[in-house]
Design an enzyme around this catalytic site. Sequence first.
Site, mmCIF file in Angstrom:
data_model
loop_
_atom_site.group_PDB
_atom_site.id
_atom_site.type_symbol
_atom_site.label_atom_id
_atom_site.label_comp_id
_atom_site.label_asym_id
_atom_site.label_seq_id
_atom_site.Cartn_x
_atom_site.Cartn_y
_atom_site.Cartn_z
ATOM 1 N N ASP A 64 0.875 -1.174 0.000
ATOM 2 C CA ASP A 64 0.000 0.000 0.000
ATOM 3 C C ASP A 64 0.909 1.219 0.000
ATOM 4 O OD1 ASP A 64 -1.750 2.067 0.378
ATOM 5 O OD2 ASP A 64 -2.599 1.313 2.250
ATOM 6 N N ASN A 91 4.508 5.308 -10.535
ATOM 7 C CA ASN A 91 3.405 5.208 -11.486
ATOM 8 C C ASN A 91 2.029 5.220 -10.826
ATOM 9 O OD1 ASN A 91 1.987 4.254 -14.052
ATOM 10 N ND2 ASN A 91 1.646 2.505 -12.696
ATOM 11 N N SER A 138 2.803 11.465 -14.561
ATOM 12 C CA SER A 138 1.857 12.533 -14.243
ATOM 13 C C SER A 138 0.635 12.381 -15.152
ATOM 14 C CB SER A 138 2.542 13.894 -14.409
ATOM 15 O OG SER A 138 1.647 14.947 -14.090
ATOM 16 N N SER A 139 0.143 13.469 -15.711
ATOM 17 C CA SER A 139 -1.040 13.421 -16.574
ATOM 18 C C SER A 139 -1.192 14.758 -17.286
ATOM 19 C CB SER A 139 -2.295 13.140 -15.745
ATOM 20 O OG SER A 139 -3.471 13.360 -16.502
ATOM 21 N N TYR A 152 -7.062 15.747 -8.349
ATOM 22 C CA TYR A 152 -6.270 14.924 -9.273
ATOM 23 C C TYR A 152 -5.327 15.796 -10.111
ATOM 24 C CZ TYR A 152 -5.157 11.649 -13.054
ATOM 25 O OH TYR A 152 -4.500 10.870 -13.976
ATOM 26 N N LYS A 156 -1.153 16.073 -9.899
ATOM 27 C CA LYS A 156 -0.370 15.717 -11.074
ATOM 28 C C LYS A 156 0.529 16.882 -11.493
ATOM 29 C CE LYS A 156 -1.706 11.489 -11.786
ATOM 30 N NZ LYS A 156 -0.758 10.379 -11.541
ATOM 31 N N VAL A 185 -5.752 6.795 -21.558
ATOM 32 C CA VAL A 185 -5.178 5.474 -21.824
ATOM 33 C C VAL A 185 -6.255 4.425 -21.547
ATOM 34 C CG1 VAL A 185 -3.400 3.805 -21.205
ATOM 35 C CG2 VAL A 185 -2.855 6.248 -21.251
#
Length: 253
Positions: A64, A91, A138-139, A152, A156, A185
């Site tokens: 975790d 990740n 990241s994103s 979120y 990121k 994705v």
Amino acid sequence: MDLLLDGRVVLVTGGSRGIGRAIVAGLAAEGARVAFCARGEDGVRACETELRGTGAEVTGTAVDVADGDAIAAWVAASAEHYGGIDAVVANVSALAIGPGEENWRSSFDVDLMHTVRMVDAALPHLQRSDAASITAVSSVSGREIDFADGSYGVMKAALVHYVSGLAFDLAPQGIRANAVSPGNVYFPGGVWENVEQNDPQLFAHAMGLNPTGRMGTPEETAYAVISLVSPRASRISGTNLVADGALSRGVQL
């Protein structure tokens, strides 16, 4: 081209499915020795067994990553098992999208702090490598305002800032640090398959934003990550590599 990863030791979080699994498989295919973790024991064991069946040298552990002591122990055990660490790939994401303090706390603990804690634990080992690198996933939600703004997107974006600071601070030690920012994705069991089944209107909207007419695959994002992990990328540090098929419209200057 030889990516010079043969025999290198790489740690990957969230490595049992999706992007993380593709990263583990891709690194192993290049000859790297990979320790990966994920939260679910069954998924870790299944992934480990399948990849070892292809000849990959991988070790999976149920962890975790929101537990700082647990991730530090995993890093230490992996370093002892393989005799060092050459690279780490952060990740894992909580995928905590939406309002509410719980999502903010989960995004902070999982997306951001697991990366910080992983790097802190791995740093003494990275300092002994001749090709050390840190890569955070990241994103594109971290560089533009979209449906995932709030906790979120903020975390990121914080990841990219954190990695950029690492790149500058650790450059004298020969340690590189980069981020990869994927767009949508799609993979079986992933968030976008869930959206497709439960919120077709949002899925159609998201698909419509992709000028390629499709979402990305885990392997496409993994290629970006593996390229940055490779010692061939010795002059690339402090970058945010966007791998989104021209989804986002911001200009990186």
